[in-house]
Design a protein around this motif. Structure first.
Motif, PDB file in Angstrom:
ATOM      1  N   SER A 152       0.879  -1.323  -0.025  1.00  0.00           N
ATOM      2  CA  SER A 152       0.005  -0.038  -0.185  1.00  0.00           C
ATOM      3  C   SER A 152       0.896   1.246  -0.046  1.00  0.00           C
ATOM      4  CB  SER A 152      -0.794   0.164   1.259  1.00  0.00           C
ATOM      5  OG  SER A 152      -0.162   0.096   2.510  1.00  0.00           O
ATOM      6  N   LYS A 153       0.306   2.353  -0.346  1.00  0.00           N
ATOM      7  CA  LYS A 153       1.015   3.691  -0.183  1.00  0.00           C
ATOM      8  C   LYS A 153       1.648   4.086   1.090  1.00  0.00           C
ATOM      9  CE  LYS A 153       1.244   5.443  -4.719  1.00  0.00           C
ATOM     10  NZ  LYS A 153       2.327   5.649  -5.115  1.00  0.00           N
ATOM     11  N   ARG A 154       0.749   3.832   2.124  1.00  0.00           N
ATOM     12  CA  ARG A 154       1.316   4.034   3.330  1.00  0.00           C
ATOM     13  C   ARG A 154       2.350   2.989   3.857  1.00  0.00           C
ATOM     14  NH1 ARG A 154      -3.112   4.616   8.329  1.00  0.00           N
ATOM     15  NH2 ARG A 154      -3.606   6.570   6.744  1.00  0.00           N
ATOM     16  N   ARG A 155       2.335   1.856   3.310  1.00  0.00           N
ATOM     17  CA  ARG A 155       3.416   0.752   3.608  1.00  0.00           C
ATOM     18  C   ARG A 155       4.807   1.346   2.910  1.00  0.00           C
ATOM     19  NH1 ARG A 155       5.814  -2.442   7.452  1.00  0.00           N
ATOM     20  NH2 ARG A 155       6.704  -4.049   6.351  1.00  0.00           N
ATOM     21  N   ILE A 156       4.499   1.975   1.769  1.00  0.00           N
ATOM     22  CA  ILE A 156       5.991   2.324   1.142  1.00  0.00           C
ATOM     23  C   ILE A 156       6.334   3.656   1.819  1.00  0.00           C
ATOM     24  CG2 ILE A 156       6.503   3.546  -0.917  1.00  0.00           C
ATOM     25  CD1 ILE A 156       4.453   1.789  -2.467  1.00  0.00           C
ATOM     26  N   LEU A 157       5.506   4.417   2.261  1.00  0.00           N
ATOM     27  CA  LEU A 157       6.069   5.760   3.334  1.00  0.00           C
ATOM     28  C   LEU A 157       6.485   5.298   4.441  1.00  0.00           C
ATOM     29  CD1 LEU A 157       6.279   8.807   3.470  1.00  0.00           C
ATOM     30  CD2 LEU A 157       3.824   8.815   4.128  1.00  0.00           C
ATOM     31  N   GLU A 158       6.091   4.232   5.191  1.00  0.00           N
ATOM     32  CA  GLU A 158       6.377   3.842   6.142  1.00  0.00           C
ATOM     33  C   GLU A 158       7.654   3.139   6.158  1.00  0.00           C
ATOM     34  OE1 GLU A 158       4.748   0.817   9.725  1.00  0.00           O
ATOM     35  OE2 GLU A 158       4.676  -0.177   7.690  1.00  0.00           O
ATOM     36  N   MET A 159       8.058   2.372   5.101  1.00  0.00           N
ATOM     37  CA  MET A 159       9.321   1.946   4.763  1.00  0.00           C
ATOM     38  C   MET A 159      10.378   3.160   4.465  1.00  0.00           C
ATOM     39  SD  MET A 159      10.075  -1.455   4.082  1.00  0.00           S
ATOM     40  CE  MET A 159       9.340  -2.685   4.198  1.00  0.00           C
ATOM     41  N   HIS A 160       9.999   4.157   3.752  1.00  0.00           N
ATOM     42  CA  HIS A 160      10.828   5.255   3.492  1.00  0.00           C
ATOM     43  C   HIS A 160      11.383   5.992   4.824  1.00  0.00           C
ATOM     44  CE1 HIS A 160      12.963   8.332   1.144  1.00  0.00           C
ATOM     45  NE2 HIS A 160      12.093   9.408   1.738  1.00  0.00           N
ATOM     46  N   LEU A 161      10.295   6.331   5.632  1.00  0.00           N
ATOM     47  CA  LEU A 161      10.624   6.966   6.859  1.00  0.00           C
ATOM     48  C   LEU A 161      11.541   6.279   7.708  1.00  0.00           C
ATOM     49  CD1 LEU A 161       7.041   8.171   7.864  1.00  0.00           C
ATOM     50  CD2 LEU A 161       8.938   9.609   6.741  1.00  0.00           C
ATOM     51  N   ASN A 162      11.613   5.017   7.828  1.00  0.00           N
ATOM     52  CA  ASN A 162      12.409   4.091   8.458  1.00  0.00           C
ATOM     53  C   ASN A 162      13.594   3.800   7.687  1.00  0.00           C
ATOM     54  OD1 ASN A 162      11.259   2.967  10.932  1.00  0.00           O
ATOM     55  ND2 ASN A 162       9.548   2.834   9.668  1.00  0.00           N
ATOM     56  N   LEU A 163      13.850   3.788   6.526  1.00  0.00           N
ATOM     57  CA  LEU A 163      15.031   3.228   5.928  1.00  0.00           C
ATOM     58  C   LEU A 163      15.927   4.525   5.559  1.00  0.00           C
ATOM     59  CD1 LEU A 163      13.712   0.474   3.574  1.00  0.00           C
ATOM     60  CD2 LEU A 163      14.890   0.547   5.668  1.00  0.00           C
ATOM     61  N   ALA A 164      15.366   5.751   5.288  1.00  0.00           N
ATOM     62  CA  ALA A 164      15.998   7.046   4.700  1.00  0.00           C
ATOM     63  C   ALA A 164      17.435   7.305   5.651  1.00  0.00           C
ATOM     64  CB  ALA A 164      15.051   8.070   4.781  1.00  0.00           C
ATOM     65  N   GLN A 165      18.257   7.793   4.921  1.00  0.00           N
ATOM     66  CA  GLN A 165      19.388   8.075   5.921  1.00  0.00           C
ATOM     67  C   GLN A 165      19.271   9.591   6.139  1.00  0.00           C
ATOM     68  OE1 GLN A 165      23.287   7.295   3.816  1.00  0.00           O
ATOM     69  NE2 GLN A 165      24.594   8.073   6.016  1.00  0.00           N
ATOM     70  N   TYR A 166      19.216  10.029   7.527  1.00  0.00           N
ATOM     71  CA  TYR A 166      19.140  11.481   8.014  1.00  0.00           C
ATOM     72  C   TYR A 166      20.580  12.014   8.595  1.00  0.00           C
ATOM     73  CZ  TYR A 166      14.225  10.365   7.797  1.00  0.00           C
ATOM     74  OH  TYR A 166      12.936   9.860   7.631  1.00  0.00           O
ATOM     75  N   GLY A 167      21.712  11.312   8.173  1.00  0.00           N
ATOM     76  CA  GLY A 167      22.989  11.911   8.910  1.00  0.00           C
ATOM     77  C   GLY A 167      23.969  10.622   8.740  1.00  0.00           C
ATOM     78  N   PRO A 168      25.258  10.865   9.078  1.00  0.00           N
ATOM     79  CA  PRO A 168      26.315   9.912   9.368  1.00  0.00           C
ATOM     80  C   PRO A 168      25.771   8.678  10.116  1.00  0.00           C
ATOM     81  CG  PRO A 168      27.222  11.984   9.365  1.00  0.00           C
ATOM     82  CD  PRO A 168      25.700  12.107   9.568  1.00  0.00           C
ATOM     83  N   ARG A 169      25.623   7.411   9.475  1.00  0.00           N
ATOM     84  CA  ARG A 169      25.504   6.236  10.299  1.00  0.00           C
ATOM     85  C   ARG A 169      24.224   6.275  11.054  1.00  0.00           C
ATOM     86  NH1 ARG A 169      28.223   4.903  14.114  1.00  0.00           N
ATOM     87  NH2 ARG A 169      27.804   2.883  13.924  1.00  0.00           N
ATOM     88  N   THR A 170      23.226   7.183  10.455  1.00  0.00           N
ATOM     89  CA  THR A 170      21.912   7.261  11.143  1.00  0.00           C
ATOM     90  C   THR A 170      20.720   6.971  10.040  1.00  0.00           C
ATOM     91  OG1 THR A 170      22.762   8.804  12.447  1.00  0.00           O
ATOM     92  CG2 THR A 170      20.559   8.745  12.414  1.00  0.00           C
ATOM     93  N   PHE A 171      19.918   5.938  10.368  1.00  0.00           N
ATOM     94  CA  PHE A 171      18.984   5.530   9.202  1.00  0.00           C
ATOM     95  C   PHE A 171      17.709   5.536  10.252  1.00  0.00           C
ATOM     96  CE2 PHE A 171      22.893   4.277   7.221  1.00  0.00           C
ATOM     97  CZ  PHE A 171      22.490   4.441   5.682  1.00  0.00           C
ATOM     98  N   GLY A 172      16.631   6.146   9.549  1.00  0.00           N
ATOM     99  CA  GLY A 172      15.196   5.865  10.121  1.00  0.00           C
ATOM    100  C   GLY A 172      14.902   6.853  10.904  1.00  0.00           C
ATOM    101  N   ALA A 173      13.693   7.133  11.110  1.00  0.00           N
ATOM    102  CA  ALA A 173      12.974   8.197  11.795  1.00  0.00           C
ATOM    103  C   ALA A 173      13.434   8.303  13.220  1.00  0.00           C
ATOM    104  CB  ALA A 173      11.365   8.332  11.734  1.00  0.00           C
ATOM    105  N   GLU A 174      13.036   7.197  13.895  1.00  0.00           N
ATOM    106  CA  GLU A 174      13.450   6.918  15.420  1.00  0.00           C
ATOM    107  C   GLU A 174      14.820   7.140  15.786  1.00  0.00           C
ATOM    108  OE1 GLU A 174      12.358   6.163  19.372  1.00  0.00           O
ATOM    109  OE2 GLU A 174      11.219   6.589  17.472  1.00  0.00           O
ATOM    110  N   ALA A 175      15.912   6.613  15.060  1.00  0.00           N
ATOM    111  CA  ALA A 175      17.212   6.720  15.422  1.00  0.00           C
ATOM    112  C   ALA A 175      17.557   8.448  15.307  1.00  0.00           C
ATOM    113  CB  ALA A 175      18.321   5.945  14.371  1.00  0.00           C
ATOM    114  N   ALA A 176      17.085   8.823  14.099  1.00  0.00           N
ATOM    115  CA  ALA A 176      17.315  10.467  13.812  1.00  0.00           C
ATOM    116  C   ALA A 176      16.505  11.356  15.106  1.00  0.00           C
ATOM    117  CB  ALA A 176      16.679  10.913  12.414  1.00  0.00           C
ATOM    118  N   ALA A 177      15.292  10.899  15.355  1.00  0.00           N
ATOM    119  CA  ALA A 177      14.821  11.781  16.366  1.00  0.00           C
ATOM    120  C   ALA A 177      15.410  11.715  17.578  1.00  0.00           C
ATOM    121  CB  ALA A 177      13.292  11.394  16.388  1.00  0.00           C
ATOM    122  N   GLN A 178      15.915  10.291  17.920  1.00  0.00           N
ATOM    123  CA  GLN A 178      16.624  10.302  19.344  1.00  0.00           C
ATOM    124  C   GLN A 178      18.066  10.955  19.172  1.00  0.00           C
ATOM    125  OE1 GLN A 178      15.675   9.180  21.894  1.00  0.00           O
ATOM    126  NE2 GLN A 178      13.932   7.875  21.347  1.00  0.00           N
TER     127      GLN A 178
END
Length: 240
Positions: A152-178
């Motif tokens: 589904s579209k929501r599943r694709i977006l969920e994957m992207h939010l969790n797999l995208a790289q937000y910084g050096p060695r930092t992947f996913g929304a949870e790791a980035a937010a923390q």
């Protein structure tokens, strides 16, 4: 003397045709086995995370913590759509409007810019490698079609939010937010979400914790687009 008669020409051609038919079928089945289970299962890692692990001299895995869509701030989901793929809910993996704009700009002398959708980015980050080649682009297109067909579209977006790289060695929304804001992903506000989305085009160059002028400009643009899209109600357009 051999007990077997030499294989005839017609038989050899039949074997070759069978092989030529079997190889694409095997590739289809293998790619389906890679994509379909992830409709329900969270990926343990991704191709891009493995590449970061291999490049790390100490052999460290990057920071990555999967969280479900409901545990990620709707502000971040909206910011990512506003900054990267506003027609995500309508297209089927490829944004023809952005592709035409990119080609038109290139014809007028501008540098050819990317027009990748979120679906294409998920395909690349999850299964492929960085770089530019016809083989990689063809595989990216194939996996994009499979992802759009199986998830589904929501599943694709969920994957992207969790797999995208937000910084050096930092992947996913949870790791980035923390790491950058000292809070869980569900608690990100609109400004923090826009900052994270602003670095996604190049998280190795752009820094969340030390934003340069380009990041600040992108952040302001994303905030404006978030408002123009009507706020988090825009997410209701995504199929579950």
């Amino acid at each position: 003397m051999s007990d077997h008669a030499p294989e005839s020409g017609p038989r050899r051609r039949l074997r070759l045709r069978t092989l030529l038919l079997a190889l694409p079928l095997a590739g289809l089945l293998l790619s389906l086995l890679l994509v379909l289970p992830l409709r329900w299962l969270a990926p343990v890692t991704s191709a891009f995370m493995i590449a970061v692990r291999l490049d790390d001299e100490a052999g460290r895995w990057p920071e990555y913590r999967w969280v479900p869509y409901e545990a990620i701030s709707a502000q971040l989901a909206l910011a990512v759509l506003a900054g990267e793929d506003q027609r995500f809910a309508e297209h089927h993996g490829f944004d023809t409007v952005e592709i035409e704009r990119a080609l038109s700009a290139a014809d007028q002398g501008s540098k050819l810019r990317g027009a990748s959708t979120i679906s294409q980015q998920v395909a690349k980050n999850l299964f492929l490698w960085s770089g530019r080649s016809y083989v990689r682009k063809a595989l990216e297109a194939w996996f994009t079609l499979l992802i759009e067909a199986c998830w589904s579209k929501r599943r694709i977006l969920e994957m992207h939010l969790n797999l995208a790289q937000y910084g050096p060695r930092t992947f996913g929304a949870e790791a980035a937010a923390q790491r950058f804001f000292g809070k869980p992903a569900w608690d990100l506000d609109a400004g923090e979400a826009a900052r994270l989305a602003a670095v996604l085009p190049n998280p190795r160059l752009y820094r969340v914790e030390a934003p340069n002028a380009t990041v600040r400009t992108r952040e302001r643009h994303i905030r404006t687009q978030m408002r123009n899209l009507g706020g988090t109600g825009f997410l209701d357009r995504l199929s579950e």
